[in-house]
Design a protein around this motif. Structure first.
Motif, mmCIF file in Angstrom:
data_model
loop_
_atom_site.group_PDB
_atom_site.id
_atom_site.type_symbol
_atom_site.label_atom_id
_atom_site.label_comp_id
_atom_site.label_asym_id
_atom_site.label_seq_id
_atom_site.Cartn_x
_atom_site.Cartn_y
_atom_site.Cartn_z
ATOM 1 N N SER A 73 64.956 -1.323 -2.567
ATOM 2 C CA SER A 73 64.117 -1.062 -3.727
ATOM 3 C C SER A 73 64.941 -0.463 -4.863
ATOM 4 N N ASP A 76 65.132 3.368 -4.614
ATOM 5 C CA ASP A 76 65.680 3.983 -3.407
ATOM 6 C C ASP A 76 66.810 4.945 -3.766
ATOM 7 N N ARG A 94 64.398 -0.094 -13.421
ATOM 8 C CA ARG A 94 63.146 0.399 -12.867
ATOM 9 C C ARG A 94 61.965 0.058 -13.770
ATOM 10 N N ALA A 97 61.344 -3.619 -13.072
ATOM 11 C CA ALA A 97 60.758 -3.818 -11.749
ATOM 12 C C ALA A 97 59.290 -3.415 -11.725
ATOM 13 N N THR A 98 58.954 -2.335 -12.428
ATOM 14 C CA THR A 98 57.558 -1.890 -12.483
ATOM 15 C C THR A 98 56.684 -2.924 -13.175
ATOM 16 N N ASP A 106 58.161 -9.083 -6.857
ATOM 17 C CA ASP A 106 58.795 -7.938 -6.190
ATOM 18 C C ASP A 106 60.300 -7.981 -6.436
ATOM 19 N N ARG A 108 63.992 -6.814 -6.054
ATOM 20 C CA ARG A 108 64.819 -6.109 -5.080
ATOM 21 C C ARG A 108 66.279 -6.180 -5.497
#
Length: 211
Positions: A73, A76, A94, A97-98, A106, A108
């Motif tokens: 993630s 992470d 981030r 990704a959000t 998703d 990764r």
């Protein structure tokens, strides 16, 4: 006629029974000893020191070098491969990704920050795979020139996430760098206004790789 066996015959049978019982007992003892001996030679000691070797690396790259678990993630913080990305890149990743998650995508990270040792290992593996240093250079940079070692690049997966990032990453300053690597993204803040710059065909065309 008396049907009871004679006393000598009873003694012989009794003696034979004792002999058989002793033989069975001896066989059991021998079997136990043999089993314990075999176990002692085949089972490893309770503490082999394997954990200590892993923690000290002993020349092998580990999580501390940036190796990520499958489908890591972007959030992470326990993985150095994520946490040691440059703050600006990590913040943009981030945010992207959000927003991607709100569209059912998703995002990764397959690879992020790497230690110089990890990058060197990847380069050696690429030379073996592609047969020459020149061909390997189209896919893996040296530790001195790698954007991953500098914490300035991420490899995005799966394919759907990479495709989403190709289409929308410029809005976050995230751009593909190389035409032959659809998964490799770096931060280009000006892309938010001007769009992503043209792609290099592969890393060998990138002036940064010539240092």
């Amino acid at each position: 006629m008396n049907s009871n066996p004679s006393r000598p015959a009873r003694r012989r049978r009794t003696l034979l029974g004792v002999v058989i019982a002793l033989a069975m007992l001896l066989a059991a003892v021998v079997g136990i000893v043999a089993y314990r001996s075999a176990a002692a030679t085949t089972l490893p000691p309770a503490d082999t020191g394997a954990a200590a070797v892993d923690e000290t690396r002993d020349g092998a790259v580990t999580k501390v070098d940036g190796i990520l678990p499958d489908a890591a993630s972007p959030f992470d913080d326990d993985s150095p491969g994520i946490a040691r990305l440059t703050p600006a890149l990590l913040e943009a990743l981030r945010r992207a990704a959000t927003d991607a998650a709100e569209h059912g995508v998703d995002v990764r990270v397959n690879s992020g920050w790497r230690s110089a040792e990890y990058q060197e290992q990847l380069l050696h593996e690429a030379v073996t795979q592609y047969g020459s240093e020149a061909e390997a250079a189209r896919w893996v940079a040296t530790p001195a020139t790698s954007a991953h070692v500098a914490g300035e690049a991420v490899d995005i997966g799966p394919y759907a996430a990479a495709d989403w990032m190709i289409a929308h990453g410029a809005g976050y300053g995230l751009c593909r760098t190389y035409d032959n690597e659809a998964w490799h993204f770096e931060l280009r803040p000006d892309a938010v206004r001007d769009g992503c710059p043209p792609l290099y065909r592969d890393p060998t065309e990138d002036p940064r790789m010539q240092r």
